[in-house]
Enzyme design. Structure first.
Site, PDB file in Angstrom:
ATOM      1  N   ASP A 170       0.738  -1.275   0.099  1.00  9.19           N
ATOM      2  CA  ASP A 170       0.047  -0.066  -0.015  1.00  9.19           C
ATOM      3  C   ASP A 170       1.012   1.184   0.021  1.00  9.19           C
ATOM      4  O   ASP A 170       2.061   1.196   0.359  1.00  9.19           O
ATOM      5  CB  ASP A 170      -0.858  -0.014   1.077  1.00  9.19           C
ATOM      6  CG  ASP A 170      -1.727   1.140   1.583  1.00  9.19           C
ATOM      7  OD1 ASP A 170      -2.187   1.582   0.369  1.00  9.19           O
ATOM      8  OD2 ASP A 170      -1.573   1.660   2.624  1.00  9.19           O
ATOM      9  N   LEU A 171       0.392   2.428  -0.353  1.00  9.60           N
ATOM     10  CA  LEU A 171       1.202   3.623  -0.441  1.00  9.60           C
ATOM     11  C   LEU A 171       1.125   4.275   0.864  1.00  9.60           C
ATOM     12  O   LEU A 171       1.945   4.539   1.579  1.00  9.60           O
ATOM     13  CB  LEU A 171       0.823   4.557  -1.708  1.00  9.60           C
ATOM     14  CG  LEU A 171       1.400   5.827  -1.701  1.00  9.60           C
ATOM     15  CD1 LEU A 171       3.115   5.555  -2.071  1.00  9.60           C
ATOM     16  CD2 LEU A 171       1.014   6.661  -2.869  1.00  9.60           C
ATOM     17  N   ASP A 172      -0.073   5.019   1.004  1.00 14.80           N
ATOM     18  CA  ASP A 172      -0.336   5.988   2.239  1.00 14.80           C
ATOM     19  C   ASP A 172      -0.266   5.241   3.477  1.00 14.80           C
ATOM     20  O   ASP A 172      -0.992   4.175   3.662  1.00 14.80           O
ATOM     21  CB  ASP A 172      -1.623   6.510   1.995  1.00 14.80           C
ATOM     22  CG  ASP A 172      -1.688   7.567   0.765  1.00 14.80           C
ATOM     23  OD1 ASP A 172      -0.879   8.119   0.362  1.00 14.80           O
ATOM     24  OD2 ASP A 172      -2.840   7.323   0.050  1.00 14.80           O
ATOM     25  N   THR A 230       1.177   9.945   4.072  1.00 14.00           N
ATOM     26  CA  THR A 230       0.447  11.184   3.567  1.00 14.00           C
ATOM     27  C   THR A 230      -0.762  11.380   4.343  1.00 14.00           C
ATOM     28  O   THR A 230      -1.511  12.294   3.996  1.00 14.00           O
ATOM     29  CB  THR A 230       0.116  10.864   2.073  1.00 14.00           C
ATOM     30  OG1 THR A 230      -0.132   9.515   2.008  1.00 14.00           O
ATOM     31  CG2 THR A 230       1.482  11.132   1.260  1.00 14.00           C
ATOM     32  N   LYS A 261      -9.009   5.798   5.933  1.00 13.62           N
ATOM     33  CA  LYS A 261      -7.608   5.147   5.573  1.00 13.62           C
ATOM     34  C   LYS A 261      -8.139   4.083   4.293  1.00 13.62           C
ATOM     35  O   LYS A 261      -8.892   3.103   4.745  1.00 13.62           O
ATOM     36  CB  LYS A 261      -6.799   4.656   6.702  1.00 13.62           C
ATOM     37  CG  LYS A 261      -6.093   5.699   7.312  1.00 13.62           C
ATOM     38  CD  LYS A 261      -5.154   5.250   8.364  1.00 13.62           C
ATOM     39  CE  LYS A 261      -4.385   6.593   9.261  1.00 13.62           C
ATOM     40  NZ  LYS A 261      -3.756   5.812  10.144  1.00 13.62           N
ATOM     41  N   SER A 288      -2.560   0.487  -4.402  1.00 17.33           N
ATOM     42  CA  SER A 288      -3.104   1.621  -3.587  1.00 17.33           C
ATOM     43  C   SER A 288      -4.704   2.177  -3.993  1.00 17.33           C
ATOM     44  O   SER A 288      -4.621   2.251  -5.380  1.00 17.33           O
ATOM     45  CB  SER A 288      -2.102   2.758  -3.805  1.00 17.33           C
ATOM     46  OG  SER A 288      -2.797   3.983  -3.324  1.00 17.33           O
ATOM     47  N   ALA A 289      -5.153   2.894  -3.579  1.00 22.38           N
ATOM     48  CA  ALA A 289      -6.485   3.351  -3.796  1.00 22.38           C
ATOM     49  C   ALA A 289      -6.230   4.775  -4.412  1.00 22.38           C
ATOM     50  O   ALA A 289      -7.298   5.392  -5.104  1.00 22.38           O
ATOM     51  CB  ALA A 289      -7.737   3.618  -2.599  1.00 22.38           C
ATOM     52  N   LYS A 328     -10.486  -1.102  -1.934  1.00 19.31           N
ATOM     53  CA  LYS A 328     -10.417  -2.060  -0.702  1.00 19.31           C
ATOM     54  C   LYS A 328     -11.623  -1.990   0.258  1.00 19.31           C
ATOM     55  O   LYS A 328     -12.217  -0.979   0.116  1.00 19.31           O
ATOM     56  CB  LYS A 328      -9.245  -1.590   0.107  1.00 19.31           C
ATOM     57  CG  LYS A 328      -7.999  -1.790  -0.837  1.00 19.31           C
ATOM     58  CD  LYS A 328      -6.723  -0.959   0.040  1.00 19.31           C
ATOM     59  CE  LYS A 328      -5.680  -0.945  -1.044  1.00 19.31           C
ATOM     60  NZ  LYS A 328      -4.421  -0.291  -0.342  1.00 19.31           N
ATOM     61  N   GLU A 364       0.040  -3.241   4.483  1.00 19.84           N
ATOM     62  CA  GLU A 364      -1.021  -2.480   4.706  1.00 19.84           C
ATOM     63  C   GLU A 364      -0.950  -1.974   5.876  1.00 19.84           C
ATOM     64  O   GLU A 364      -1.011  -2.464   7.062  1.00 19.84           O
ATOM     65  CB  GLU A 364      -2.087  -3.649   4.482  1.00 19.84           C
ATOM     66  CG  GLU A 364      -2.916  -3.276   3.040  1.00 19.84           C
ATOM     67  CD  GLU A 364      -3.462  -1.753   2.864  1.00 19.84           C
ATOM     68  OE1 GLU A 364      -3.575  -0.978   3.746  1.00 19.84           O
ATOM     69  OE2 GLU A 364      -4.080  -1.447   1.830  1.00 19.84           O
ATOM     70  N   ASP A 365      -1.508  -0.599   6.197  1.00 26.04           N
ATOM     71  CA  ASP A 365      -1.712   0.245   7.305  1.00 26.04           C
ATOM     72  C   ASP A 365      -3.269   0.061   7.673  1.00 26.04           C
ATOM     73  O   ASP A 365      -3.687   0.566   8.709  1.00 26.04           O
ATOM     74  CB  ASP A 365      -1.247   1.354   7.473  1.00 26.04           C
ATOM     75  CG  ASP A 365      -2.025   2.507   6.385  1.00 26.04           C
ATOM     76  OD1 ASP A 365      -2.076   2.137   5.497  1.00 26.04           O
ATOM     77  OD2 ASP A 365      -1.990   3.556   6.945  1.00 26.04           O
TER      78      ASP A 365
HETATM   79  C1  BG6 Z   1      -5.673   5.875   0.212  1.00 25.71           C
HETATM   80  C2  BG6 Z   1      -5.814   6.391   1.265  1.00 25.71           C
HETATM   81  O1  BG6 Z   1      -4.249   5.534  -0.128  1.00 25.71           O
HETATM   82  O2  BG6 Z   1      -6.048   6.786  -1.167  1.00 25.71           O
HETATM   83  C3  BG6 Z   1      -7.286   7.239   1.551  1.00 25.71           C
HETATM   84  O3  BG6 Z   1      -5.395   5.919   2.359  1.00 25.71           O
HETATM   85  C4  BG6 Z   1      -7.237   8.077   0.290  1.00 25.71           C
HETATM   86  O4  BG6 Z   1      -7.248   8.117   2.535  1.00 25.71           O
HETATM   87  C5  BG6 Z   1      -7.336   7.175  -0.803  1.00 25.71           C
HETATM   88  O5  BG6 Z   1      -8.559   8.482   0.385  1.00 25.71           O
HETATM   89  C6  BG6 Z   1      -7.609   7.934  -2.364  1.00 25.71           C
HETATM   90  O6  BG6 Z   1      -6.627   8.797  -2.491  1.00 25.71           O
HETATM   91  P1  BG6 Z   1      -6.379   9.921  -3.686  1.00 25.71           P
HETATM   92  O7  BG6 Z   1      -5.103  10.461  -3.619  1.00 25.71           O
HETATM   93  O8  BG6 Z   1      -6.997   9.470  -5.043  1.00 25.71           O
HETATM   94  O9  BG6 Z   1      -7.663  11.150  -3.297  1.00 25.71           O
HETATM   95 MG    MG Z   2      -2.715   3.028   3.813  1.00 27.31          MG
END
Ligand code: BG6
Ligand code: MG
Length: 216
Positions: A10-12, A18, A46, A115-116, A146, A170-171
């Site tokens: 996962d990224l964030d 972030t 998240k 990542s989402a 997710k 993943e967090d």
């Molecule tokens: C996820 C975050 O990685 O990305 C969420 O944990 C965030 O908080 C989601 O809403 C979507 O991100 P973005 O950058 O497309 O608005």
């Molecule tokens: Mg995350």
């Protein structure tokens, strides 16, 4: 446990923190609409897509908006989020994560991003980490967020590795659910009391490497 042939991240909250910027940007929007957003409430966002996060924030404030206004608010939130992200430098990668990705590369184990976020590539470029990933599955590619397993199954398919041989880092609770639904090893990054469904929980990547992963 079958041996790990690919790692999906996962990224964030796993590669870079972030979440604080998402929180600031959503909170400013909430305050502009006349209510506050607590850190605890922010936890619910998240791993959740931008538009779904917006719906959650609006429901917290009991605010109803037209579809057009929702889109406008989400776009404004994203612009503010990206403005905050531009403060980041390569030093903002979370401790130990670069070292672990280097170890995977040295051992011929491919890495993928799951990542989402629709900003994943911009963020990875900002911290100079895009080159670590053999595939990027992000919010622009997935049709189901997710906890659906799609994001990680796509990553495994891209890397040509069976899900059973993949480990996910993943967090988010939703992300751990997604990894388990994909039939993968789920490593939680954060607190064991929160990530209760993970196969193992680590506080971060310091003092973590392949020997620890293979011991799960
Ligand atoms: C996820 C975050 O990685 O990305 C969420 O944990 C965030 O908080 C989601 O809403 C979507 O991100 P973005 O950058 O497309 O608005
Ligand atoms: Mg995350």
């Amino acid at each position: 446990m079958p041996s790990i042939q690919a790692c999906l991240f996962d990224l964030d909250g796993v590669i870079v923190d972030t979440a604080q910027f998402h929180y600031i940007a959503w909170r400013e929007m909430a305050q502009d609409l006349g209510f506050d957003l607590t850190r605890e409430e922010n936890e619910r966002l998240k791993g959740i897509s931008r538009m779904e996060s917006l719906e959650i924030v609006l429901s917290i404030g009991g605010v109803t908006l037209s579809d057009e206004e929702k889109l406008r608010r989400a776009t404004a939130k994203n612009a503010r989020y990206l403005e905050l992200c531009m403060q980041m430098t390569p030093d903002d990668a979370l401790p130990g994560v670069r070292h672990f990705l280097d170890e995977l590369k040295r051992n011929g184990i491919p890495s993928g991003l799951g990542s989402a976020s629709k900003n994943a590539k911009v963020i990875l470029e900002r911290i100079d980490m895009l080159h670590y990933f053999d595939t990027i599955v992000d919010g622009n590619r997935i049709t189901k967020g997710k906890p659906d397993p799609q994001v990680f199954l796509m990553g495994a398919a891209d890397l040509n590795v069976s899900p059973v041989h993949c480990a996910v880092f993943e967090d988010a609770v939703a992300g751990i659910e997604s990894a388990k639904a994909a039939g993968m090893l789920a490593v939680g990054v954060g607190e064991a009391s929160v990530l209760t469904e993970a196969d193992m929980v680590i506080a971060g990547f310091e003092n973590f490497g392949l020997p620890q992963l293979e011991n799960i």
